[in-house]
Design an enzyme around this catalytic site. Structure first.
Site, mmCIF file in Angstrom:
data_model
loop_
_atom_site.group_PDB
_atom_site.id
_atom_site.type_symbol
_atom_site.label_atom_id
_atom_site.label_comp_id
_atom_site.label_asym_id
_atom_site.label_seq_id
_atom_site.Cartn_x
_atom_site.Cartn_y
_atom_site.Cartn_z
ATOM 1 C CB CYS A 130 -0.947 0.003 1.192
ATOM 2 S SG CYS A 130 -2.037 -1.413 1.173
ATOM 3 C CG HIS A 183 -3.109 3.472 2.469
ATOM 4 N ND1 HIS A 183 -3.729 3.029 1.318
ATOM 5 C CD2 HIS A 183 -3.005 2.386 3.293
ATOM 6 C CE1 HIS A 183 -3.992 1.737 1.450
ATOM 7 N NE2 HIS A 183 -3.569 1.328 2.626
ATOM 8 C CG ASN A 231 -6.443 -0.845 1.811
ATOM 9 O OD1 ASN A 231 -5.829 -0.457 0.820
ATOM 10 N ND2 ASN A 231 -5.828 -1.286 2.895
HETATM 11 O O1 UT7 Z 1 -3.043 -1.226 4.298
HETATM 12 C C1 UT7 Z 1 -3.121 -1.742 5.603
HETATM 13 C C2 UT7 Z 1 -4.273 -2.672 5.635
HETATM 14 N N1 UT7 Z 1 -4.790 -3.114 6.871
HETATM 15 C C3 UT7 Z 1 -5.349 -2.346 7.834
HETATM 16 O O2 UT7 Z 1 -5.330 -1.151 7.852
HETATM 17 C C4 UT7 Z 1 -6.052 -3.118 8.931
HETATM 18 C C5 UT7 Z 1 -6.116 -2.383 10.236
HETATM 19 N N2 UT7 Z 1 -7.027 -3.079 11.148
HETATM 20 C C6 UT7 Z 1 -8.355 -2.869 11.162
HETATM 21 O O3 UT7 Z 1 -8.840 -2.047 10.403
HETATM 22 C C7 UT7 Z 1 -9.185 -3.628 12.171
HETATM 23 O O4 UT7 Z 1 -8.357 -4.480 12.941
HETATM 24 C C8 UT7 Z 1 -10.313 -4.489 11.517
HETATM 25 C C9 UT7 Z 1 -11.417 -3.562 11.007
HETATM 26 C C10 UT7 Z 1 -9.773 -5.330 10.391
HETATM 27 C C11 UT7 Z 1 -10.940 -5.421 12.549
HETATM 28 O O5 UT7 Z 1 -11.425 -4.673 13.660
HETATM 29 P P1 UT7 Z 1 -11.080 -5.099 15.167
HETATM 30 O O6 UT7 Z 1 -11.774 -4.161 16.056
HETATM 31 O O7 UT7 Z 1 -9.575 -5.208 15.272
HETATM 32 O O8 UT7 Z 1 -11.777 -6.509 15.263
HETATM 33 P P2 UT7 Z 1 -11.154 -7.927 15.661
HETATM 34 O O9 UT7 Z 1 -10.466 -8.563 14.512
HETATM 35 O O10 UT7 Z 1 -10.416 -7.833 16.956
HETATM 36 O O11 UT7 Z 1 -12.465 -8.727 15.960
HETATM 37 C C12 UT7 Z 1 -13.355 -8.390 17.053
HETATM 38 C C13 UT7 Z 1 -14.547 -9.308 17.003
HETATM 39 C C14 UT7 Z 1 -14.165 -10.783 16.908
HETATM 40 O O12 UT7 Z 1 -15.146 -11.526 17.604
HETATM 41 P P3 UT7 Z 1 -14.846 -12.089 19.085
HETATM 42 O O13 UT7 Z 1 -13.626 -12.955 18.923
HETATM 43 O O14 UT7 Z 1 -14.569 -10.853 19.907
HETATM 44 O O15 UT7 Z 1 -16.094 -12.800 19.403
HETATM 45 C C15 UT7 Z 1 -14.263 -11.086 15.426
HETATM 46 O O16 UT7 Z 1 -14.532 -12.447 15.172
HETATM 47 O O17 UT7 Z 1 -15.329 -9.029 15.833
HETATM 48 C C16 UT7 Z 1 -15.439 -10.225 15.034
HETATM 49 N N3 UT7 Z 1 -15.401 -9.840 13.624
HETATM 50 C C17 UT7 Z 1 -16.500 -9.489 12.944
HETATM 51 N N4 UT7 Z 1 -17.780 -9.420 13.285
HETATM 52 C C18 UT7 Z 1 -18.646 -9.007 12.338
HETATM 53 C C19 UT7 Z 1 -14.317 -9.758 12.818
HETATM 54 N N5 UT7 Z 1 -14.688 -9.346 11.598
HETATM 55 C C20 UT7 Z 1 -16.035 -9.177 11.643
HETATM 56 C C21 UT7 Z 1 -16.995 -8.775 10.696
HETATM 57 N N6 UT7 Z 1 -18.278 -8.709 11.092
HETATM 58 N N7 UT7 Z 1 -16.674 -8.454 9.428
#
Ligand code: UT7
Length: 336
Positions: free
Chosen positions: A117, A258, A288
């Site tokens: 990216c 970005h 993204n």
């Molecule tokens: O160019 C660089 C590219 N990457 C980035 O910039 C990524 C940066 N990171 C992020 O944007 C965030 O970490 C995400 C948006 C990807 C995820 O958000 P988060 O607050 O870090 O969520 P998480 O992965 O910690 O998941 C929290 C909960 C989990 O459930 P439990 O284990 O707490 O029960 C996940 O299973 O949310 C769940 N979850 C979802 N629920 C509904 C994960 N993805 C989803 C979803 N819909 N799409």
């Protein structure tokens, strides 16, 4: 004062596929909701290629627009750099393929480089070096990615984020002595590279022991750690780029970051103490798009009247590698 040739940023172009996938569409693939995705990322929809369409088609379209805006003939271009993290093929390269489709007759160099990216900013630094040292005069950069082809569409933690798109830019030796790049800085840390990774599906020679694991070819990401990295490293880095430019943050008209996550964009905005009118964000509609996200945000910002040209902007990118980078640039009239 140095004796380097000053660099002109002459033109930008962008291209996105027609097909829109909304957050509601994603609920057909796994359990999620528009509310969950939008509140955590700022994304409502993304564009994806379909059928035979690839990043090469998008990159070609973006390149044609950038060349037109730059007011140059394709045969003025003497180097093409592809900045693609997810090109449709490893080789022939995206840059050489698009060069041929543009009808460039000469045997000019064309190569792809990968900084995910941050690819556009890395490519700008490389192009700047070529131009400053009179190696090449007119460089076409094409940042084109079809992330949807390497997204794991069963993984709700990553597939909500990415979209497809392309941006292109023409940089050339300045004809009026004005240097449009006020500062540029790029960095990488491979020690945390596993935070976002995609292996190339591969095999061992059938005469030797097979590898323990075969890469899926899909994006694997530790979202939480990437988020932490982005909000701790990037805002401070952007400040350093601004300092290097000799301008103050207040003197810069726009932040064009970005587009990875709206909350990450806001963390940079907060650090710079910028009001909303200075911050360019279109993540809501494209997600993204990797290296293409900055030129797409810039061109669309101009189209929608958010960005007035004849101004300055600080760009910043970060992503797999981990890589990150920033640049302070002049946005001349007519560049997009
Ligand atoms: O160019 C660089 C590219 N990457 C980035 O910039 C990524 C940066 N990171 C992020 O944007 C965030 O970490 C995400 C948006 C990807 C995820 O958000 P988060 O607050 O870090 O969520 P998480 O992965 O910690 O998941 C929290 C909960 C989990 O459930 P439990 O284990 O707490 O029960 C996940 O299973 O949310 C769940 N979850 C979802 N629920 C509904 C994960 N993805 C989803 C979803 N819909 N799409």
């Amino acid at each position: 004062m140095n004796n380097f040739t000053p660099v002109k940023i002459a033109g930008f172009g962008y291209s996105v596929p027609e097909t829109v996938i909304t957050n509601d569409d994603l609920t057909k693939l796994y359990e999620t909701s528009d509310e969950w995705i939008y509140t955590r990322t700022g994304i409502k929809e993304r564009r994806v290629v379909s059928g035979n369409e690839t990043a090469i088609d998008l990159g070609l379209d973006a390149a044609k627009k950038a060349i037109e805006k730059a007011g140059i003939d394709v045969n003025d271009i003497d180097c093409i750099i592809g900045a693609a993290s997810a090109p449709p093929q490893l080789y022939p390269t995206l840059s050489a393929t698009i060069g041929a489709k543009l009808g460039i007759k000469d045997t000019i160099p064309a190569f792809d480089m990968t900084a995910a990216c941050t690819g556009l900013i890395y490519a700008m630094q490389v192009a700047r070096g070529f131009i400053q040292s009179d190696i090449y005069k007119t460089v076409l950069i094409i940042a084109a990615d079809n992330n949807s082809k390497i997204t794991d569409w069963t993984d709700r933690g990553t597939s909500i984020l990415f979209g497809d798109g392309a941006g292109a830019m023409v940089m050339c030796a300045s004809d009026d002595g004005v240097d449009d790049i006020l500062s540029i800085k790029i960095s990488a840390n491979g020690a945390i590279g596993n935070l976002i990774r995609t292996g190339v599906p591969s095999q061992c020679c059938p005469l030797v022991q097979p590898a323990d694991e075969v890469a899926s070819g899909k994006i694997i990401m530790d979202g939480k750690e990437v988020y932490k990295f982005a909000v701790t490293t990037v805002p401070k880095y952007v400040e350093e780029c601004i300092e290097l430019s000799g301008l103050s943050a207040e003197e810069i008209d726009y932040l064009i970051p970005h587009q990875a996550n709206q909350r990450i964009i806001e963390s940079i905005q907060k650090r710079l103490k910028y009001s909303d009118d200075k911050v360019v964000s279109n993540i809501k509609y494209y997600g993204n798009t990797s290296a293409a996200s900055i030129p797409i945000a810039l061109c669309e910002g101009v189209e929608k009247g958010k960005i007035k040209l004849g101004s300055t902007a600080v760009l910043c990118g970060f992503g797999a590698g981990m890589t990150w980078g920033g640049a302070v640039i002049r946005l001349r009239e007519g560049i997009c």
